[in-house]
Design a protein around this motif. Sequence first.
Motif, PDB file in Angstrom:
ATOM      1  N   SER A  91      15.674 -31.419 -22.617  1.00  0.00           N
ATOM      2  CA  SER A  91      14.844 -32.305 -23.423  1.00  0.00           C
ATOM      3  C   SER A  91      14.945 -31.894 -24.885  1.00  0.00           C
ATOM      4  O   SER A  91      15.201 -30.724 -25.200  1.00  0.00           O
ATOM      5  CB  SER A  91      13.386 -32.231 -22.969  1.00  0.00           C
ATOM      6  OG  SER A  91      12.836 -30.980 -23.309  1.00  0.00           O
ATOM      7  N   PRO A  92      14.754 -32.827 -25.783  1.00  0.00           N
ATOM      8  CA  PRO A  92      14.812 -32.488 -27.214  1.00  0.00           C
ATOM      9  C   PRO A  92      13.787 -31.417 -27.592  1.00  0.00           C
ATOM     10  O   PRO A  92      14.041 -30.581 -28.448  1.00  0.00           O
ATOM     11  CB  PRO A  92      14.495 -33.806 -27.916  1.00  0.00           C
ATOM     12  CG  PRO A  92      14.792 -34.863 -26.919  1.00  0.00           C
ATOM     13  CD  PRO A  92      14.572 -34.250 -25.569  1.00  0.00           C
ATOM     14  N   LYS A  93      12.651 -31.438 -26.924  1.00  0.00           N
ATOM     15  CA  LYS A  93      11.603 -30.472 -27.224  1.00  0.00           C
ATOM     16  C   LYS A  93      12.046 -29.055 -26.854  1.00  0.00           C
ATOM     17  O   LYS A  93      11.870 -28.119 -27.621  1.00  0.00           O
ATOM     18  CB  LYS A  93      10.332 -30.843 -26.462  1.00  0.00           C
ATOM     19  CG  LYS A  93       9.086 -30.242 -26.992  1.00  0.00           C
ATOM     20  CD  LYS A  93       7.885 -30.820 -26.291  1.00  0.00           C
ATOM     21  CE  LYS A  93       6.613 -30.424 -26.993  1.00  0.00           C
ATOM     22  NZ  LYS A  93       5.436 -31.015 -26.385  1.00  0.00           N
ATOM     23  N   SER A  94      12.663 -28.893 -25.663  1.00  0.00           N
ATOM     24  CA  SER A  94      13.101 -27.560 -25.258  1.00  0.00           C
ATOM     25  C   SER A  94      14.305 -27.115 -26.079  1.00  0.00           C
ATOM     26  O   SER A  94      14.465 -25.925 -26.349  1.00  0.00           O
ATOM     27  CB  SER A  94      13.431 -27.530 -23.768  1.00  0.00           C
ATOM     28  OG  SER A  94      14.532 -28.359 -23.484  1.00  0.00           O
ATOM     29  N   LEU A  95      15.151 -28.056 -26.486  1.00  0.00           N
ATOM     30  CA  LEU A  95      16.290 -27.724 -27.333  1.00  0.00           C
ATOM     31  C   LEU A  95      15.810 -27.218 -28.687  1.00  0.00           C
ATOM     32  O   LEU A  95      16.313 -26.224 -29.216  1.00  0.00           O
ATOM     33  CB  LEU A  95      17.200 -28.944 -27.508  1.00  0.00           C
ATOM     34  CG  LEU A  95      18.487 -28.728 -28.280  1.00  0.00           C
ATOM     35  CD1 LEU A  95      19.370 -27.709 -27.579  1.00  0.00           C
ATOM     36  CD2 LEU A  95      19.238 -30.041 -28.426  1.00  0.00           C
ATOM     37  N   GLU A  96      14.802 -27.870 -29.229  1.00  0.00           N
ATOM     38  CA  GLU A  96      14.226 -27.442 -30.512  1.00  0.00           C
ATOM     39  C   GLU A  96      13.575 -26.073 -30.367  1.00  0.00           C
ATOM     40  O   GLU A  96      13.695 -25.222 -31.254  1.00  0.00           O
ATOM     41  CB  GLU A  96      13.200 -28.469 -31.014  1.00  0.00           C
ATOM     42  CG  GLU A  96      12.596 -28.143 -32.348  1.00  0.00           C
ATOM     43  CD  GLU A  96      13.608 -28.062 -33.479  1.00  0.00           C
ATOM     44  OE1 GLU A  96      13.384 -27.264 -34.414  1.00  0.00           O
ATOM     45  OE2 GLU A  96      14.620 -28.774 -33.444  1.00  0.00           O
TER      46      GLU A  96
ATOM     47  N   LYS B  34      14.470 -23.737 -28.282  1.00  0.00           N
ATOM     48  CA  LYS B  34      15.569 -22.776 -28.172  1.00  0.00           C
ATOM     49  C   LYS B  34      16.157 -22.476 -29.548  1.00  0.00           C
ATOM     50  O   LYS B  34      16.402 -21.319 -29.893  1.00  0.00           O
ATOM     51  CB  LYS B  34      16.647 -23.322 -27.245  1.00  0.00           C
ATOM     52  CG  LYS B  34      17.803 -22.375 -27.036  1.00  0.00           C
ATOM     53  CD  LYS B  34      18.843 -22.968 -26.118  1.00  0.00           C
ATOM     54  CE  LYS B  34      20.028 -22.022 -25.991  1.00  0.00           C
ATOM     55  NZ  LYS B  34      21.103 -22.581 -25.191  1.00  0.00           N
ATOM     56  N   ARG B  35      16.354 -23.518 -30.343  1.00  0.00           N
ATOM     57  CA  ARG B  35      16.887 -23.334 -31.697  1.00  0.00           C
ATOM     58  C   ARG B  35      15.942 -22.485 -32.546  1.00  0.00           C
ATOM     59  O   ARG B  35      16.374 -21.619 -33.300  1.00  0.00           O
ATOM     60  CB  ARG B  35      17.118 -24.679 -32.376  1.00  0.00           C
ATOM     61  CG  ARG B  35      18.329 -25.396 -31.888  1.00  0.00           C
ATOM     62  CD  ARG B  35      18.531 -26.684 -32.648  1.00  0.00           C
ATOM     63  NE  ARG B  35      19.653 -27.416 -32.116  1.00  0.00           N
ATOM     64  CZ  ARG B  35      19.802 -28.718 -32.231  1.00  0.00           C
ATOM     65  NH1 ARG B  35      18.915 -29.434 -32.885  1.00  0.00           N
ATOM     66  NH2 ARG B  35      20.853 -29.320 -31.718  1.00  0.00           N
ATOM     67  N   GLN B  36      14.659 -22.766 -32.416  1.00  0.00           N
ATOM     68  CA  GLN B  36      13.657 -22.021 -33.184  1.00  0.00           C
ATOM     69  C   GLN B  36      13.669 -20.548 -32.775  1.00  0.00           C
ATOM     70  O   GLN B  36      13.601 -19.659 -33.619  1.00  0.00           O
ATOM     71  CB  GLN B  36      12.262 -22.625 -32.977  1.00  0.00           C
ATOM     72  CG  GLN B  36      11.191 -21.999 -33.821  1.00  0.00           C
ATOM     73  CD  GLN B  36      11.393 -22.205 -35.302  1.00  0.00           C
ATOM     74  OE1 GLN B  36      11.955 -23.191 -35.741  1.00  0.00           O
ATOM     75  NE2 GLN B  36      10.930 -21.260 -36.099  1.00  0.00           N
ATOM     76  N   LYS B  37      13.789 -20.290 -31.470  1.00  0.00           N
ATOM     77  CA  LYS B  37      13.827 -18.918 -30.969  1.00  0.00           C
ATOM     78  C   LYS B  37      15.062 -18.182 -31.500  1.00  0.00           C
ATOM     79  O   LYS B  37      14.973 -17.031 -31.933  1.00  0.00           O
ATOM     80  CB  LYS B  37      13.833 -18.932 -29.440  1.00  0.00           C
ATOM     81  CG  LYS B  37      13.726 -17.583 -28.810  1.00  0.00           C
ATOM     82  CD  LYS B  37      13.661 -17.703 -27.302  1.00  0.00           C
ATOM     83  CE  LYS B  37      13.638 -16.335 -26.644  1.00  0.00           C
ATOM     84  NZ  LYS B  37      13.630 -16.418 -25.184  1.00  0.00           N
ATOM     85  N   GLU B  38      16.204 -18.852 -31.493  1.00  0.00           N
ATOM     86  CA  GLU B  38      17.431 -18.257 -32.022  1.00  0.00           C
ATOM     87  C   GLU B  38      17.327 -18.004 -33.519  1.00  0.00           C
ATOM     88  O   GLU B  38      17.753 -16.968 -34.023  1.00  0.00           O
ATOM     89  CB  GLU B  38      18.635 -19.149 -31.723  1.00  0.00           C
ATOM     90  CG  GLU B  38      19.075 -19.115 -30.286  1.00  0.00           C
ATOM     91  CD  GLU B  38      20.267 -20.015 -30.008  1.00  0.00           C
ATOM     92  OE1 GLU B  38      20.867 -20.549 -30.969  1.00  0.00           O
ATOM     93  OE2 GLU B  38      20.592 -20.186 -28.827  1.00  0.00           O
ATOM     94  N   PHE B  39      16.745 -18.952 -34.230  1.00  0.00           N
ATOM     95  CA  PHE B  39      16.569 -18.786 -35.668  1.00  0.00           C
ATOM     96  C   PHE B  39      15.699 -17.573 -35.971  1.00  0.00           C
ATOM     97  O   PHE B  39      16.004 -16.781 -36.866  1.00  0.00           O
ATOM     98  CB  PHE B  39      15.958 -20.053 -36.285  1.00  0.00           C
ATOM     99  CG  PHE B  39      15.652 -19.906 -37.751  1.00  0.00           C
ATOM    100  CD1 PHE B  39      16.661 -19.979 -38.693  1.00  0.00           C
ATOM    101  CD2 PHE B  39      14.357 -19.670 -38.186  1.00  0.00           C
ATOM    102  CE1 PHE B  39      16.382 -19.824 -40.044  1.00  0.00           C
ATOM    103  CE2 PHE B  39      14.079 -19.518 -39.531  1.00  0.00           C
ATOM    104  CZ  PHE B  39      15.088 -19.588 -40.459  1.00  0.00           C
TER     105      PHE B  39
END
Length: 182
Positions: free
Chosen positions: A14-19, A21-26
């Motif tokens: 989902s776009p929410k979980s993808l975001e 994940k991106r936030q966690k990586e950032f």
Amino acid sequence: MSEQQASPETKEVSPKSLEAKRQKEFEANRKALEDLCELYPEVFSQTDPKPLKIGIHEALAEDGKLSKTRIRRALNIYVRRRKYIASLTEGAGRITVGGEVAGQVTTEEAAHAAEKLAEIDKKRAQRKPAPDKAKNTKRRPRKQAPASKSKPRETRQEADNPKKAEERLQAKLEALVNKKSN
């Protein structure tokens, strides 16, 4: 002939979980960069970056203070920052892990950095709305308090009489001091 079975279903992200994940990586990348700046303050600076020696990641890994993954994460952010790219001017000295100068930025590298800066600035300009369109020039009229709740303004006599004005200010001050806080 029999039908071939469908391959196992792939999970749709989902776009929410993808975001998330991106936030966690950032955040992990940002933390790795903070660690790198803390461990090597003479080399890494977020406010005043200097060009790094090509292959500095190998020297950092040999030093053993950070894992290769954390070094990669930190450098990933550091070398893509606008300030770092702007520091890549022709003839600028490249810094080693020890803080010594080892080599210089070449003409080709400086030209490539200038192109990158132009791309970054172009993207930033596209993201920002035009100032005229962003501001709504029409103003909504202020709501006036109902007549029953509005306090009468100072009369002309009170303005002319400093004693009355002083008494009024003193009464307001006492009311503020004695006011019960929530």
